[in-house]
Design an enzyme around this catalytic site. Structure first.
Site, PDB file in Angstrom:
ATOM      1  N   GLY A 124     -48.822  22.566  -7.455  1.00 48.14           N
ATOM      2  CA  GLY A 124     -48.176  23.629  -7.711  1.00 48.14           C
ATOM      3  C   GLY A 124     -46.952  23.265  -8.669  1.00 48.14           C
ATOM      4  O   GLY A 124     -46.747  22.252  -9.025  1.00 48.14           O
ATOM      5  N   GLN A 183     -40.068  24.566 -14.415  1.00 51.70           N
ATOM      6  CA  GLN A 183     -40.423  23.268 -14.523  1.00 51.70           C
ATOM      7  C   GLN A 183     -40.657  23.013 -15.561  1.00 51.70           C
ATOM      8  O   GLN A 183     -40.661  21.415 -16.346  1.00 51.70           O
ATOM      9  CB  GLN A 183     -40.854  22.762 -12.966  1.00 51.70           C
ATOM     10  CG  GLN A 183     -40.709  22.989 -12.533  1.00 51.70           C
ATOM     11  CD  GLN A 183     -41.946  22.157 -10.917  1.00 51.70           C
ATOM     12  OE1 GLN A 183     -42.891  23.126 -10.852  1.00 51.70           O
ATOM     13  NE2 GLN A 183     -41.099  21.318 -10.299  1.00 51.70           N
ATOM     14  N   CYS A 233     -41.624  17.805  -4.645  1.00 53.62           N
ATOM     15  CA  CYS A 233     -41.011  18.586  -5.723  1.00 53.62           C
ATOM     16  C   CYS A 233     -41.424  17.392  -6.876  1.00 53.62           C
ATOM     17  O   CYS A 233     -41.239  16.647  -7.008  1.00 53.62           O
ATOM     18  CB  CYS A 233     -39.984  19.136  -6.095  1.00 53.62           C
ATOM     19  SG  CYS A 233     -39.454  20.366  -7.567  1.00 53.62           S
ATOM     20  N   LEU A 234     -42.423  17.847  -8.203  1.00 50.70           N
ATOM     21  CA  LEU A 234     -42.573  16.955  -9.124  1.00 50.70           C
ATOM     22  C   LEU A 234     -41.102  17.136  -9.695  1.00 50.70           C
ATOM     23  O   LEU A 234     -41.232  16.195 -11.052  1.00 50.70           O
ATOM     24  CB  LEU A 234     -43.668  18.237  -9.899  1.00 50.70           C
ATOM     25  CG  LEU A 234     -44.594  17.900  -9.443  1.00 50.70           C
ATOM     26  CD1 LEU A 234     -45.973  18.605 -10.390  1.00 50.70           C
ATOM     27  CD2 LEU A 234     -46.013  17.125  -9.074  1.00 50.70           C
ATOM     28  N   HIS A 277     -42.833  27.316  -2.080  1.00 45.86           N
ATOM     29  CA  HIS A 277     -41.803  27.022  -2.503  1.00 45.86           C
ATOM     30  C   HIS A 277     -41.601  26.819  -3.806  1.00 45.86           C
ATOM     31  O   HIS A 277     -41.028  27.254  -4.377  1.00 45.86           O
ATOM     32  CB  HIS A 277     -42.871  25.028  -2.316  1.00 45.86           C
ATOM     33  CG  HIS A 277     -41.956  23.884  -3.228  1.00 45.86           C
ATOM     34  ND1 HIS A 277     -41.990  22.889  -2.315  1.00 45.86           N
ATOM     35  CD2 HIS A 277     -42.463  23.677  -4.562  1.00 45.86           C
ATOM     36  CE1 HIS A 277     -40.689  22.057  -3.754  1.00 45.86           C
ATOM     37  NE2 HIS A 277     -41.516  22.660  -4.824  1.00 45.86           N
ATOM     38  N   GLU A 278     -43.514  27.706  -4.350  1.00 43.59           N
ATOM     39  CA  GLU A 278     -43.060  27.805  -5.910  1.00 43.59           C
ATOM     40  C   GLU A 278     -42.673  29.240  -5.920  1.00 43.59           C
ATOM     41  O   GLU A 278     -41.607  29.092  -7.535  1.00 43.59           O
ATOM     42  CB  GLU A 278     -44.757  27.637  -6.510  1.00 43.59           C
ATOM     43  CG  GLU A 278     -45.737  26.785  -6.705  1.00 43.59           C
ATOM     44  CD  GLU A 278     -44.714  25.046  -6.872  1.00 43.59           C
ATOM     45  OE1 GLU A 278     -43.945  25.617  -8.399  1.00 43.59           O
ATOM     46  OE2 GLU A 278     -45.031  24.157  -6.720  1.00 43.59           O
ATOM     47  N   HIS A 336     -39.002  28.204  -6.972  1.00 47.13           N
ATOM     48  CA  HIS A 336     -38.915  27.708  -8.285  1.00 47.13           C
ATOM     49  C   HIS A 336     -38.182  29.164  -9.576  1.00 47.13           C
ATOM     50  O   HIS A 336     -37.496  29.067  -9.936  1.00 47.13           O
ATOM     51  CB  HIS A 336     -39.458  27.305  -8.519  1.00 47.13           C
ATOM     52  CG  HIS A 336     -40.025  25.550  -8.862  1.00 47.13           C
ATOM     53  ND1 HIS A 336     -39.323  24.746  -8.577  1.00 47.13           N
ATOM     54  CD2 HIS A 336     -40.815  25.204  -7.630  1.00 47.13           C
ATOM     55  CE1 HIS A 336     -38.876  23.385  -7.962  1.00 47.13           C
ATOM     56  NE2 HIS A 336     -40.328  23.928  -7.637  1.00 47.13           N
TER      57      HIS A 336
HETATM   58 NI    NI Z   1     -41.312  22.536  -6.837  1.00 52.11          NI
END
Ligand code: NI
Length: 191
Positions: free
Chosen positions: A45, A50, A101-102, A143-144, A147
């Site tokens: 995701g 991000q 998380c990226l 999770h997304e 963000h």
């Molecule tokens: Ni994340």
């Protein structure tokens, strides 16, 4: 085009995203670039903040969860674009799952969330959908969705765990982290 992924500590990750409309400039290209960026980083995701854009847009491709030991077949063809999504109901038991998380490379923590979500969203063609998701698919979407609300999974762990992670989080902000994909660090001294 692969976009740099914004690291922990950047204020854009803390903004509540704005809704967009059909006139948002170069949206198709942005979505294409976000998928390319996510696949390059082996994520499932990626949310617009991000890549530095505080707007209500995220993408998901859960395919990696359809492989391996705990394979979930539902994940095989769950590739979606979520525009202006609204989670309007969360229900079911709370369950723990180790999230990463990226924007927070090399850190994974158990996070507790409810197991079922109902979400309304537009896809990339501006068709409106309402979907009920559970298990890993609900988890990825939660999770997304966090963000675009300016939240990170580290907000949902215990204060003790967060204190223990503080040094590593600061290292990420400064760019002192081993990562195989392109990132933008808020306090990097490297050029
Ligand atoms: Ni994340």
């Amino acid at each position: 085009m692969i976009l740099p992924i914004v690291a922990y500590g950047d204020p854009v990750l803390r903004k509540k995203g704005d809704e967009i409309d059909e006139d948002y400039p170069n949206l198709d290209k942005l979505i294409e670039n976000m998928f390319e960026t996510m696949y390059d980083a082996h994520g499932v995701g990626l949310a617009a903040p991000q890549v530095g854009l505080p707007i209500r847009l995220f993408i998901v491709d859960a395919a990696p969860f359809a492989e391996g030991e705990d394979a979930d077949e539902e994940c095989a063809d769950f590739k979606r674009v979520f525009i202006n999504p609204v989670i309007f109901e969360e229900s079911g038991e709370e369950w723990e799952f180790e999230e990463g998380c990226l924007s927070i490379p090399n850190i994974r923590e158990e996070v507790s969330r409810k197991s079922v979500v109902k979400i309304e969203y537009y896809d990339e063609n501006w068709d409106l959908y309402e979907e009920e998701l559970d298990g890993i698919l609900a988890r990825i979407v939660q999770h997304e969705y966090d963000h675009i609300e300016g939240k990170l999974f580290t907000d949902r762990i215990s204060p003790l765990r967060r204190t223990l992670l503080q040094g590593r989080l600061l290292d990420i902000t400064k760019g002192n982290v081993d990562v195989a994909y392109k990132m933008k660090f808020p306090k990097s001294k490297k050029r």
